[in-house]
Design a protein around this motif. Structure first.
Motif, mmCIF file in Angstrom:
data_model
loop_
_atom_site.group_PDB
_atom_site.id
_atom_site.type_symbol
_atom_site.label_atom_id
_atom_site.label_comp_id
_atom_site.label_asym_id
_atom_site.label_seq_id
_atom_site.Cartn_x
_atom_site.Cartn_y
_atom_site.Cartn_z
ATOM 1 N N LEU A 1 0.827 -1.368 0.076
ATOM 2 C CA LEU A 1 -0.185 -0.068 -0.002
ATOM 3 C C LEU A 1 0.926 1.278 -0.144
ATOM 4 C CD1 LEU A 1 -2.807 -0.884 2.543
ATOM 5 C CD2 LEU A 1 -2.987 -0.851 0.231
ATOM 6 N N LYS A 2 1.878 1.364 0.631
ATOM 7 C CA LYS A 2 2.771 2.393 0.868
ATOM 8 C C LYS A 2 3.986 2.603 -0.363
ATOM 9 C CE LYS A 2 2.630 2.585 5.874
ATOM 10 N NZ LYS A 2 3.153 1.902 7.033
ATOM 11 N N THR A 3 3.952 1.395 -1.023
ATOM 12 C CA THR A 3 5.225 1.727 -2.054
ATOM 13 C C THR A 3 4.809 1.155 -3.540
ATOM 14 O OG1 THR A 3 5.938 -0.747 -1.653
ATOM 15 C CG2 THR A 3 6.996 1.085 -0.454
ATOM 16 N N SER A 4 3.667 0.779 -3.552
ATOM 17 C CA SER A 4 3.384 -0.052 -4.972
ATOM 18 C C SER A 4 2.087 0.405 -5.512
ATOM 19 C CB SER A 4 3.714 -1.587 -5.108
ATOM 20 O OG SER A 4 5.106 -1.495 -4.866
ATOM 21 N N LEU A 5 0.999 0.732 -4.659
ATOM 22 C CA LEU A 5 -0.352 1.075 -5.114
ATOM 23 C C LEU A 5 -0.187 2.165 -6.028
ATOM 24 C CD1 LEU A 5 -3.181 0.503 -4.627
ATOM 25 C CD2 LEU A 5 -3.197 1.891 -2.864
ATOM 26 N N ILE A 6 0.320 3.335 -5.660
ATOM 27 C CA ILE A 6 0.143 4.660 -6.244
ATOM 28 C C ILE A 6 0.942 4.123 -7.860
ATOM 29 C CG2 ILE A 6 1.001 6.907 -6.523
ATOM 30 C CD1 ILE A 6 -1.510 6.265 -4.592
ATOM 31 N N PRO A 7 2.200 3.535 -7.927
ATOM 32 C CA PRO A 7 2.620 3.129 -9.187
ATOM 33 C C PRO A 7 1.789 2.433 -9.958
ATOM 34 C CG PRO A 7 4.233 3.048 -7.529
ATOM 35 C CD PRO A 7 2.982 3.359 -6.666
#
Length: 154
Positions: free
Chosen positions: A136-142
């Protein structure tokens, strides 16, 4: 090729809807890749659906003490929606909250993080109890950006 500006609103709407579908597919793919597998039930139970959250009602298949068989992640088909329709990505297994370290295991009361303390054969990426929070913190936005960037949107 030039287009009449009267098509602008529809073109933007189409780009947003395709971006939403592709982003959901990217999220689905990444969660399959990152999620743990023992019998393979959890990592092959990620689902994208529209309208309502994914129900966590599917039981585990196989015995995690005897087998380990994840599956290779696969991109799911794109699910078309309307602008006002919700699109959900979730896991269908009844112990999903346990695997994301949110609830105790229904049988023995342990938390998922306890498996790491006991040096069990754990498999998430990264191989740590808070793998889902890391996603959620490192890959959701990408993953969301991947869906929308294909149409020039950020």
């Amino acid at each position: 090729m030039r287009k009449d500006i009267k098509h602008l609103t529809k073109d933007i709407e189409d780009a947003i809807l395709m971006g939403k579908s592709i982003a959901a597919s990217e999220i689905h793919f990444t969660l399959q890749h990152r999620s743990p597998f023992w019998t393979g039930t959890f990592n092959r139970s990620w689902k994208v659906q529209k309208g309502s959250p994914v129900a966590a009602i599917k039981p585990r298949e196989g015995d995690p003490e005897e087998e380990a068989s994840g599956k290779l992640p696969q991109k799911g088909e794109l699910i078309p929606t309307e602008l006002n329709e919700d699109l959900y990505v979730g896991n269908q297994v009844d112990y999903a909250a346990f695997v994301i370290n949110e609830k105790r295991h229904p049988d023995d009361g342990t938390m998922y993080e306890d498996l790491f303390k006991e040096n069990k054969n754990t498999t998430p990426v990264p191989n740590q109890a808070d793998w889902y929070d890391v996603y959620l913190k490192t890959s959701l936005i990408p993953d969301i950006d991947e869906g929308f960037s294909q149409f020039g949107l950020k």
